[in-house]
Design an enzyme around this catalytic site. Sequence first.
Site, short mmCIF file in Angstrom:
data_model
loop_
_atom_site.label_atom_id
_atom_site.label_comp_id
_atom_site.label_asym_id
_atom_site.label_seq_id
_atom_site.Cartn_x
_atom_site.Cartn_y
_atom_site.Cartn_z
N GLU A 225 65.74 36.06 17.68
CA GLU A 225 66.95 36.52 18.44
C GLU A 225 66.69 38.15 18.87
O GLU A 225 66.84 38.95 17.97
CB GLU A 225 68.37 36.57 17.84
N HIS A 228 69.79 40.50 17.80
CA HIS A 228 70.10 40.68 16.31
C HIS A 228 69.36 41.51 15.34
O HIS A 228 68.34 41.61 15.09
CB HIS A 228 70.14 39.24 15.54
#
Length: 247
Positions: A225, A228
């Site tokens: 991700e 993140h």
Amino acid sequence: MIKRKEIFYLSILFIAISLAFQSCKLDVKKVQDRLEKVNESASTQQTEDSIIPKGTNAFKKLLPYRKEGWTELTIKDGFAVDIRYATKNNFTNSQIYDCPRCLLRDDVAASLNLLNQHLIQKYNLRIKLFDCYRPKAYQQRLWDKVPDPSYVTPPAKGSMHTRGMAVDLTLVDSLGNELDMGTEYDFFGKEAHYDYTGHDAKIIERRQFLRKKMKEYGFEGIRTEWWHFSFGSGGYDLATFTWTCER
Ligand SMILES: [Zn+2]
């Protein structure tokens, strides 16, 4: 040798001193209680009209949320804030959080604040916050919607978000436009992987820039991700409180 009479007077003196000490302790407690009440009423007197980005949801006004050891980041600190789980604009297509707040552990928030100031001053960019601390009750709601560990962390396990140490974010320009990072936030697919090589050079460069800056301020990214980041490897416990929503 101590006489009985002296023992009697000494006992009286000891009892008197104990009582005085006890009442002093009670006074301190009273003062602390009073101070807490003053702080509470001071915080409810302040209003904050514009934490919520346009079109987020029906909450017009959020009062600042104060909790020891935690810091709330808002647009007043220079961040763009769009807590997606407080809207229907997320991969579950339903509102998970009752209202949008970005709470982080004090040191995590302090570091992110410094980075944001650096980005504003040096690059005319700022951080847009998508998700911060995720209360256990909301993690449960998320799990109830999507009970699949490939997409949602099981509530019992808890994540860095539940520890108040992780943040989902991107960068926006001076007009508030998100920089193109190749995919939307919470896109589940290989294109969201940080090391995906199929994107334009510009996109790869932006991702690398974001990751490099985050690392300079103590945050580590993950492979799957691009948005993140977790602060350090430190050990805060899982937290359980849910913030309030004042209207
Ligand atoms: Zn995250």
